[in-house]
Design a protein around this motif. Structure first.
Motif, PDB file in Angstrom:
ATOM      1  N   MET A   1      96.328  20.352 -12.087  1.00 45.22           N
ATOM      2  CA  MET A   1      94.641  20.412 -11.513  1.00 45.22           C
ATOM      3  C   MET A   1      93.664  21.618 -12.634  1.00 45.22           C
ATOM      4  SD  MET A   1      93.226  22.190  -7.880  1.00 45.22           S
ATOM      5  CE  MET A   1      94.304  20.916  -7.288  1.00 45.22           C
ATOM      6  N   SER A   2      92.899  20.224 -13.146  1.00 48.99           N
ATOM      7  CA  SER A   2      92.126  21.221 -14.137  1.00 48.99           C
ATOM      8  C   SER A   2      91.464  22.129 -13.490  1.00 48.99           C
ATOM      9  CB  SER A   2      91.082  20.146 -14.505  1.00 48.99           C
ATOM     10  OG  SER A   2      89.627  20.168 -13.119  1.00 48.99           O
ATOM     11  N   GLY A   3      90.621  23.168 -14.424  1.00 49.33           N
ATOM     12  CA  GLY A   3      90.254  24.498 -13.998  1.00 49.33           C
ATOM     13  C   GLY A   3      89.421  24.420 -12.785  1.00 49.33           C
ATOM     14  N   ASN A   4      88.308  23.184 -12.887  1.00 54.09           N
ATOM     15  CA  ASN A   4      86.745  22.431 -12.313  1.00 54.09           C
ATOM     16  C   ASN A   4      87.204  22.430 -10.667  1.00 54.09           C
ATOM     17  OD1 ASN A   4      84.629  22.780 -12.106  1.00 54.09           O
ATOM     18  ND2 ASN A   4      84.136  20.102 -12.175  1.00 54.09           N
ATOM     19  N   ALA A   5      88.292  21.608 -11.053  1.00 49.45           N
ATOM     20  CA  ALA A   5      88.867  20.965  -9.954  1.00 49.45           C
ATOM     21  C   ALA A   5      89.797  21.617  -8.890  1.00 49.45           C
ATOM     22  CB  ALA A   5      90.469  19.763 -10.418  1.00 49.45           C
ATOM     23  N   GLY A   6      90.306  22.635  -9.258  1.00 55.73           N
ATOM     24  CA  GLY A   6      90.174  23.763  -8.561  1.00 55.73           C
ATOM     25  C   GLY A   6      89.896  24.836  -7.898  1.00 55.73           C
ATOM     26  N   VAL A   7      88.170  24.822  -8.789  1.00 60.48           N
ATOM     27  CA  VAL A   7      86.880  25.684  -8.370  1.00 60.48           C
ATOM     28  C   VAL A   7      86.738  24.417  -6.513  1.00 60.48           C
ATOM     29  CG1 VAL A   7      85.165  26.479  -8.131  1.00 60.48           C
ATOM     30  CG2 VAL A   7      86.664  26.754  -9.800  1.00 60.48           C
ATOM     31  N   LEU A   8      86.478  23.387  -7.194  1.00 57.82           N
ATOM     32  CA  LEU A   8      86.105  22.410  -5.717  1.00 57.82           C
ATOM     33  C   LEU A   8      86.750  21.844  -4.860  1.00 57.82           C
ATOM     34  CD1 LEU A   8      84.108  19.442  -8.232  1.00 57.82           C
ATOM     35  CD2 LEU A   8      82.844  20.950  -6.696  1.00 57.82           C
ATOM     36  N   GLN A   9      88.150  22.527  -4.621  1.00 57.70           N
ATOM     37  CA  GLN A   9      89.224  21.812  -4.258  1.00 57.70           C
ATOM     38  C   GLN A   9      89.057  23.480  -3.495  1.00 57.70           C
ATOM     39  OE1 GLN A   9      91.140  19.794  -3.421  1.00 57.70           O
ATOM     40  NE2 GLN A   9      91.021  20.927  -0.854  1.00 57.70           N
ATOM     41  N   ALA A  10      88.872  24.864  -4.023  1.00 55.29           N
ATOM     42  CA  ALA A  10      88.652  25.622  -2.870  1.00 55.29           C
ATOM     43  C   ALA A  10      87.688  26.387  -2.008  1.00 55.29           C
ATOM     44  CB  ALA A  10      88.533  27.588  -4.656  1.00 55.29           C
ATOM     45  N   LEU A  11      86.501  25.461  -3.139  1.00 59.00           N
ATOM     46  CA  LEU A  11      85.331  25.452  -2.284  1.00 59.00           C
ATOM     47  C   LEU A  11      85.606  24.129  -1.189  1.00 59.00           C
ATOM     48  CD1 LEU A  11      81.823  25.384  -2.619  1.00 59.00           C
ATOM     49  CD2 LEU A  11      81.963  23.223  -3.786  1.00 59.00           C
ATOM     50  N   LYS A  12      86.022  22.848  -1.200  1.00 56.17           N
ATOM     51  CA  LYS A  12      86.042  22.554   0.035  1.00 56.17           C
ATOM     52  C   LYS A  12      86.918  23.434   1.032  1.00 56.17           C
ATOM     53  CE  LYS A  12      86.630  19.030   2.422  1.00 56.17           C
ATOM     54  NZ  LYS A  12      85.010  18.315   3.891  1.00 56.17           N
ATOM     55  N   ASP A  13      87.885  23.456   0.412  1.00 56.75           N
ATOM     56  CA  ASP A  13      89.188  24.217   1.573  1.00 56.75           C
ATOM     57  C   ASP A  13      88.488  25.139   2.066  1.00 56.75           C
ATOM     58  OD1 ASP A  13      90.726  22.752   0.394  1.00 56.75           O
ATOM     59  OD2 ASP A  13      91.886  23.961  -0.035  1.00 56.75           O
ATOM     60  N   THR A  14      87.327  26.229   1.403  1.00 56.18           N
ATOM     61  CA  THR A  14      87.210  27.498   2.363  1.00 56.18           C
ATOM     62  C   THR A  14      85.744  27.892   3.411  1.00 56.18           C
ATOM     63  OG1 THR A  14      87.764  29.290  -0.088  1.00 56.18           O
ATOM     64  CG2 THR A  14      86.762  30.527   1.601  1.00 56.18           C
ATOM     65  N   PHE A  15      85.211  26.630   2.498  1.00 53.24           N
ATOM     66  CA  PHE A  15      83.669  26.876   2.969  1.00 53.24           C
ATOM     67  C   PHE A  15      83.648  25.179   3.437  1.00 53.24           C
ATOM     68  CE2 PHE A  15      83.490  29.443  -0.060  1.00 53.24           C
ATOM     69  CZ  PHE A  15      82.473  30.895  -0.179  1.00 53.24           C
ATOM     70  N   GLY A  16      84.170  24.380   3.229  1.00 55.15           N
ATOM     71  CA  GLY A  16      84.174  22.721   3.878  1.00 55.15           C
ATOM     72  C   GLY A  16      83.237  22.432   3.005  1.00 55.15           C
ATOM     73  N   PHE A  17      82.623  22.070   1.421  1.00 55.72           N
ATOM     74  CA  PHE A  17      81.858  21.482   0.473  1.00 55.72           C
ATOM     75  C   PHE A  17      82.235  20.984  -0.105  1.00 55.72           C
ATOM     76  CE2 PHE A  17      79.530  25.456   2.816  1.00 55.72           C
ATOM     77  CZ  PHE A  17      78.352  24.610   3.852  1.00 55.72           C
ATOM     78  N   ASP A  18      82.043  19.735  -0.225  1.00 61.17           N
ATOM     79  CA  ASP A  18      82.521  19.217  -1.604  1.00 61.17           C
ATOM     80  C   ASP A  18      81.559  18.949  -2.874  1.00 61.17           C
ATOM     81  OD1 ASP A  18      84.292  16.973   0.036  1.00 61.17           O
ATOM     82  OD2 ASP A  18      82.449  16.275   1.148  1.00 61.17           O
ATOM     83  N   ALA A  19      80.740  20.025  -2.920  1.00 63.18           N
ATOM     84  CA  ALA A  19      79.743  20.237  -4.551  1.00 63.18           C
ATOM     85  C   ALA A  19      78.938  21.540  -4.042  1.00 63.18           C
ATOM     86  CB  ALA A  19      78.914  18.652  -4.330  1.00 63.18           C
ATOM     87  N   PHE A  20      78.608  21.923  -5.187  1.00 67.20           N
ATOM     88  CA  PHE A  20      77.812  23.380  -5.009  1.00 67.20           C
ATOM     89  C   PHE A  20      76.369  22.940  -5.047  1.00 67.20           C
ATOM     90  CE2 PHE A  20      81.470  24.861  -7.714  1.00 67.20           C
ATOM     91  CZ  PHE A  20      81.823  25.780  -7.269  1.00 67.20           C
ATOM     92  N   ARG A  21      75.740  23.308  -4.642  1.00 64.74           N
ATOM     93  CA  ARG A  21      73.563  23.662  -4.190  1.00 64.74           C
ATOM     94  C   ARG A  21      72.901  23.963  -5.654  1.00 64.74           C
ATOM     95  NH1 ARG A  21      71.523  24.905   0.943  1.00 64.74           N
ATOM     96  NH2 ARG A  21      73.262  26.781   0.992  1.00 64.74           N
ATOM     97  N   GLY A  22      71.840  23.717  -5.722  1.00 70.01           N
ATOM     98  CA  GLY A  22      71.096  23.966  -6.858  1.00 70.01           C
ATOM     99  C   GLY A  22      72.062  24.422  -7.952  1.00 70.01           C
ATOM    100  N   ARG A  23      71.763  26.306  -8.427  1.00 67.53           N
ATOM    101  CA  ARG A  23      72.420  26.570  -8.948  1.00 67.53           C
ATOM    102  C   ARG A  23      73.577  27.301  -9.061  1.00 67.53           C
ATOM    103  NH1 ARG A  23      68.325  27.418 -13.122  1.00 67.53           N
ATOM    104  NH2 ARG A  23      70.101  28.177 -14.718  1.00 67.53           N
ATOM    105  N   GLN A  24      74.348  27.448  -7.905  1.00 69.39           N
ATOM    106  CA  GLN A  24      75.037  27.899  -7.425  1.00 69.39           C
ATOM    107  C   GLN A  24      76.805  27.861  -7.728  1.00 69.39           C
ATOM    108  OE1 GLN A  24      75.877  26.456  -3.649  1.00 69.39           O
ATOM    109  NE2 GLN A  24      75.865  27.926  -2.034  1.00 69.39           N
TER     110      GLN A  24
END
Length: 589
Positions: A1-24
């Motif tokens: 899993m690439s670094g960015n994919a890992g970050v997005l997966q953690a975003l989904k697993d932890t907060f339930g979001f598929d994508a970041f908002r704004g400048r997050q």
């Protein structure tokens, strides 16, 4: 899993979001890369996620420096609900030994502390033998003496962070003008290229500013149109208690007071009740709010002017943090500015010009016929569109009228009566009202007696308010009015005067105010279940799920846990904790 994919997966697993908002995403990426950052992001843009997600992904603990115990405990509840290992180390915590042991054992993702503790040598020593991944400085405008909530202990944090030179720093604030931003970065040792400016606009907030005539009636109307939680800011403790009592009687709604003079247990109980409620209104001094991470506040009302545009932005920003429609309304009177200008004399001379400029900027916001949002955003250095479509001046445009001649008449009356009478007496003189006091003083024989009539007479009060807001009329210690500012230039014909004539306000409920625009009984059933679950878990309802997540459930009607888990705002921990109960409620409908 690439670094960015890992970050997005953690975003989904932890907060339930598929994508970041704004400048997050940019702020998170800088933290993960070990770069120090000042992130200026509007309230409701998800600032806490920008340090919580790196804390989950990186080895070691993120130390969060936060100004108030109540705010830390709010954020602690939300972090733990998302499965993040978090703790607070404050004077109010009985479990401090367990927290220290967990930190030393590397079992914490987040450790929240106050600046007063963080700046002590003993705390630096406590951190020295453990693994750290990030310093997060919340409400970072408190670092700056130019900020509106300056806290001296924040200025002592640099020594702590310099002792750990490899640990990046993330400073976060919603409110900082150019001068404050530069000062914060200098004080915290963040390089010039470390600024992430996400903008200040809060498009879901509807701004309105009205003259205050009967605050209980005006607030009663507001509360009738807004059934959700609200904050009313009053300027003194006495006004807080008076308004809370009268509004509770007038509206039948639960209304609670909050100010520093209340018994600490009562104050804490009122705050806890408000945070957990879906309808309580709290009347408070400005001391209330920085410590509140409540996303579903539907309105913020000011009864009186705040200290500055920065303060106004910070306080109104407590409305609508969940992204749903919210209102920010100010009821002001000329006396508010008179009192504020008198206070300028008590400010240190070095700061007086800056404070005067801030007060003038606030008067400009109050008086403008332009788009309120545009004036607000330009103050913070942005270049917004000329109309926003979601403030009182855009929705019900006001007219501007030239009242230079009337201003000269009013200022002449002030001067000729000795600069010691209030507006009521001056109106009588100018409109030719021969009451006993006017005759006794011989003011019926002045050249200004009876020189105002008809339509002009109706503009005297709004003109007086405008001149006081601008400082061209100033209050005397005995309640009279005297010449100030540019008054003499106006009298000499060197300055013109224009004022805003507000339109007659239409009344009625906003169509978009309801939390349930779908009109579906399932949504109300899910809200009832959320309340029941929250009470059992002893957390506020929004910690379980936001209204927006309940609306997604109502619209999508998932049939399996996997489908439910794909909805925004439902991370792995919440799916495990609450998923089956909410699925059952959906099946039953």
């Amino acid at each position: 899993m690439s670094g960015n994919a890992g970050v997005l997966q953690a975003l989904k697993d932890t907060f339930g979001f598929d994508a970041f908002r704004g400048r997050q995403e940019e702020v998170v990426a800088r933290a993960l890369a070990g770069e120090s950052t000042l992130a200026v992001m509007p309230t409701g843009a998800g600032k806490s996620l920008t340090y919580q997600l790196p804390a989950v992904l990186l080895e070691g603990t993120c130390v969060v420096i936060s100004p108030l115990i109540a705010l830390m405990h709010d954020q602690l509840r939300s972090a733990r609900a998302n499965g993040i290992r978090a703790a607070t180390l404050t004077s109010a915590d009985a479990d401090w030994r367990e927290t220290q042991d967990a930190f030393r054992a590397g079992e914490l993702d987040l450790l929240y502390v106050a600046p007063e503790r963080a700046s002590q040598p003993a705390f630096r020593e406590f951190l020295s033998n453990s693994s750290l991944c990030l310093f997060a400085i919340d409400e970072a405008h408190c670092v700056s003496e130019w900020g509106h909530d300056f806290r001296p202990d924040y200025r002592m944090l640099r020594g702590l962070m310099d002792a750990f030179p490899t640990v990046p720093r993330l400073a976060l604030t919603a409110t900082a003008d150019n001068q404050t931003r530069a000062d914060v970065m200098a004080q915290l040792g963040i390089a010039d290229n470390g600024l992430v400016l996400a903008g200040f606009d809060r498009p879901n907030i509807r701004y309105a500013i009205r003259h205050r005539d009967n605050p209980v009636r005006q607030l009663n109307e507001l509360m009738a149109n807004e059934p959700g939680p609200g904050i009313v800011y009053a300027q003194t403790r006495r006004k807080v208690e008076d308004l809370a009592e009268k509004l509770a009687t007038a509206t039948g709604r639960p209304v609670l007071p909050y100010h520093a003079g209340l018994d600490p247990e009562v104050r804490a109980a009122n705050q806890a009740a408000f945070v957990a409620s879906e309808d309580i209104v709290i009347v408070a001094t400005v001391a209330f709010g920085m410590g509140i991470d409540k996303p579903d506040v539907r309105f913020v009302a000011h009864v009186g002017v705040p200290k500055s545009i920065e303060g106004y932005y910070q306080e109104t920003g407590r409305a609508g943090r969940d992204g749903d429609p919210a209102q920010a309304i100010m009821f002001w009177g000329a006396g508010d500015f008179a009192t504020a200008r008198q206070r300028l004399a008590e400010v240190d001379e070095a700061r007086r010009n800056a404070e005067r400029a801030r007060l003038d900027a606030l008067a400009g916001l109050v008086e403008t016929a332009e788009c309120r949002r545009a004036v607000l955003l330009r103050h913070f250095g942005e270049d917004p569109p000329s109309r926003c479509g979601n403030c009182d001046n855009c929705l019900e445009p006001a007219s501007v009228t030239d009242v230079t001649q009337l201003a000269r008449k009013l200022l002449s009356a002030v001067y000729r009566t000795g600069q010691s009478f209030g507006m009521g007496h001056l109106q009588k003189v100018l409109t030719g009202n021969e009451d006993e006091r006017v005759r006794q003083r011989g003011h019926d024989r002045l050249s200004v007696f009876g020189i105002v009539e008809g339509d002009e007479a109706r503009l005297l009060q709004p003109l007086s308010r405008a001149l006081q807001a601008r400082g061209d009329l100033v209050a005397t210690e005995h309640g009279g009015l005297a010449l100030g500012g540019s008054a003499r230039a106006i009298l000499r014909g060197e300055r013109t005067v224009e004022i805003v004539v507000p339109p007659k306000r239409s009344r009625g409920r906003r169509a978009d105010a309801t939390p349930n625009p779908i009109g579906d009984p399932l949504f109300e059933a899910l809200r009832a279940l959320r309340k029941e679950v929250a009470e059992k878990a002893q957390v506020p309802p929004y910690v379980v799920f936001h209204d927006s997540t309940l609306r997604e459930m109502t619209s999508a009607r998932p049939e399996t846990l996997a489908q439910l888990g794909r909805l925004p705002g439902i991370g792995a921990k919440k799916l495990e904790a609450y998923g089956e109960q909410f699925l059952r409620a959906i099946w039953e409908h």
